[in-house]
Design an enzyme around this catalytic site. Sequence first.
Site, mmCIF file in Angstrom:
data_model
loop_
_atom_site.group_PDB
_atom_site.id
_atom_site.type_symbol
_atom_site.label_atom_id
_atom_site.label_comp_id
_atom_site.label_asym_id
_atom_site.label_seq_id
_atom_site.Cartn_x
_atom_site.Cartn_y
_atom_site.Cartn_z
ATOM 1 N N GLU A 1 -17.154 15.159 -13.588
ATOM 2 C CA GLU A 1 -15.706 15.425 -13.528
ATOM 3 C C GLU A 1 -14.945 14.238 -12.927
ATOM 4 O O GLU A 1 -14.791 14.140 -11.717
ATOM 5 C CB GLU A 1 -15.427 16.684 -12.685
ATOM 6 C CG GLU A 1 -13.944 17.035 -12.628
ATOM 7 C CD GLU A 1 -13.623 18.223 -11.711
ATOM 8 O OE1 GLU A 1 -14.496 18.650 -10.937
ATOM 9 O OE2 GLU A 1 -12.482 18.701 -11.773
ATOM 10 N N SER B 1 -7.408 22.343 -14.655
ATOM 11 C CA SER B 1 -5.965 22.608 -14.834
ATOM 12 C C SER B 1 -5.111 21.629 -14.031
ATOM 13 O O SER B 1 -3.948 21.397 -14.384
ATOM 14 C CB SER B 1 -5.618 24.056 -14.499
ATOM 15 O OG SER B 1 -6.018 24.420 -13.209
ATOM 16 N N GLY B 2 -5.659 21.087 -12.948
ATOM 17 C CA GLY B 2 -5.048 19.948 -12.266
ATOM 18 C C GLY B 2 -3.698 20.172 -11.594
ATOM 19 O O GLY B 2 -2.969 19.210 -11.394
ATOM 20 N N GLY B 3 -3.364 21.419 -11.283
ATOM 21 C CA GLY B 3 -2.089 21.646 -10.599
ATOM 22 C C GLY B 3 -0.947 21.976 -11.554
ATOM 23 O O GLY B 3 0.197 22.119 -11.124
ATOM 24 N N LYS C 1 -16.135 17.173 -17.651
ATOM 25 C CA LYS C 1 -14.981 17.972 -17.187
ATOM 26 C C LYS C 1 -13.839 17.000 -16.967
ATOM 27 O O LYS C 1 -13.926 16.111 -16.113
ATOM 28 C CB LYS C 1 -15.325 18.744 -15.917
ATOM 29 C CG LYS C 1 -14.148 19.557 -15.399
ATOM 30 C CD LYS C 1 -14.544 20.669 -14.446
ATOM 31 C CE LYS C 1 -13.305 21.346 -13.876
ATOM 32 N NZ LYS C 1 -13.600 22.580 -13.162
ATOM 33 N N ARG D 1 -7.349 26.736 -10.270
ATOM 34 C CA ARG D 1 -6.014 27.282 -10.002
ATOM 35 C C ARG D 1 -5.405 27.909 -11.252
ATOM 36 O O ARG D 1 -4.713 28.919 -11.178
ATOM 37 C CB ARG D 1 -5.090 26.185 -9.450
ATOM 38 C CG ARG D 1 -5.431 25.795 -8.033
ATOM 39 C CD ARG D 1 -4.818 24.478 -7.648
ATOM 40 N NE ARG D 1 -5.434 23.344 -8.342
ATOM 41 C CZ ARG D 1 -5.047 22.074 -8.226
ATOM 42 N NH1 ARG D 1 -4.032 21.778 -7.450
ATOM 43 N NH2 ARG D 1 -5.688 21.109 -8.851
HETATM 44 C C1 5MM Z 1 -11.648 24.625 -6.824
HETATM 45 O O1 5MM Z 1 -11.415 23.244 -6.706
HETATM 46 C C2 5MM Z 1 -12.593 22.468 -6.890
HETATM 47 C C3 5MM Z 1 -13.087 21.878 -5.623
HETATM 48 O O2 5MM Z 1 -12.048 21.411 -4.846
HETATM 49 P P1 5MM Z 1 -12.216 21.162 -3.250
HETATM 50 O O3 5MM Z 1 -13.585 20.670 -2.951
HETATM 51 O O4 5MM Z 1 -11.136 20.155 -3.016
HETATM 52 O O5 5MM Z 1 -11.936 22.450 -2.578
HETATM 53 C C4 5MM Z 1 -12.310 21.440 -7.988
HETATM 54 O O6 5MM Z 1 -13.333 20.537 -8.169
HETATM 55 C C5 5MM Z 1 -12.103 22.227 -9.263
HETATM 56 O O7 5MM Z 1 -13.321 22.724 -9.742
HETATM 57 C C6 5MM Z 1 -11.501 21.358 -10.356
HETATM 58 O O8 5MM Z 1 -10.669 20.350 -9.862
HETATM 59 C C7 5MM Z 1 -10.672 22.218 -11.272
HETATM 60 O O9 5MM Z 1 -9.703 22.879 -10.517
HETATM 61 P P2 5MM Z 1 -8.208 23.003 -11.040
HETATM 62 O O10 5MM Z 1 -7.520 23.787 -9.974
HETATM 63 O O11 5MM Z 1 -7.708 21.603 -11.204
HETATM 64 O O12 5MM Z 1 -8.294 23.736 -12.364
#
Ligand code: 5MM
Length: 341
Positions: A178, A262-264, A220, A297
């Site tokens: 990712e 989804s990235g915010g 990813k 998210r």
């Molecule tokens: C849930 O967020 C994952 C881990 O983040 P932290 O270690 O900062 O808590 C992150 O890797 C997540 O799996 C991806 O970024 C996808 O999350 P989003 O919210 O961007 O869909």
Amino acid sequence: MSNTEQLREMAKTLVTPHKGILAADQSPRTMNKQLEALGLPPEAELRRKYRQLLFTTEGLQEYVTGVILHDGTIRNHADDGTEFSDLLIAKGVVPIIKVDKSTVPHTNFEGEVVTQGLDGLADRLQEYYDMGARAAKWRAVFTISENTPTEQNILFDCMTLARYAALCQEAGIVPMVEPEVLFSGSHSLERAEEVTTMVLQKLFEQLQWNNVDLEGVILKSSMVLAGSEWSEQTSAADVAQATLRTFMNSVPPEVPGIVFLSGGQTPQRATENLDAIAELEAQEGGFPWELAFSFSRGLEQPVQEAWQGKDENIEAAQAALIKRLQLNSMADQGTYDPSME
Ligand code: 5MM
């Protein structure tokens, strides 16, 4: 079946058409922030109850092939003592473990971070395999500004991703690589495309250099978007075109699947963009890779809003999860209807 064949088969399973992957791998710190945003205390028991709510959702397996878990979650259990990993496996859902140990500042490179976690990784992977994990995720983070990401930052993180991927495959675990190019910033769509292409080209160069079997890898990726602070937000059709061009210029066709974070973005916008990408795929007569969603998210925000930490809201929260999953499954087929929101 050889290790290589098993990895390739698992990678294909993870990107089964019209299904996605639930990213429930928030670190305790991130999960605590999400609890606090709901006005709830940052407690381990609430984090456990929340994960239980997600994983016991009836019909989850109709929409997800796998769930990404944090180390603390794969070691945790439901009220009746069933390990979360066993609970998922019983539903036919693959436990995926997040194995990076988050980011630290990149020394000598202001404003940039690198991801850590390679030390002891081979042993940890063995342990996670024994707990039932058959895929693992590692996230690198790139920030777009006038001077970043630097070539050094991209190279360092891509080398690390490649080393992690090689260790995963050795352990019989599919690496989900990712490289997240952050949405936050004031960059244009063209700049996002340029940076994402550069990062992905370097990533696949490094994976190949390390003899990683690309048929046993899942990418990813971020969608290619103008920055959140850019003067105008990109239309879904433009996001789809830019994202496709980026992948065509960087992702080898052997890679079985690309899943999106989804990235915010708001959940609705992430779904709308996924739908536009699937529509473009249909127009183009198919892409070399299977595409799917792997939002955190983008799937969980409505669930948390419905839950509010209350047992009496569990059913409503689970219904919110299923609804979001259904909408994204439709978007994955290019048949999302915003009036269903
Ligand atoms: C849930 O967020 C994952 C881990 O983040 P932290 O270690 O900062 O808590 C992150 O890797 C997540 O799996 C991806 O970024 C996808 O999350 P989003 O919210 O961007 O869909």
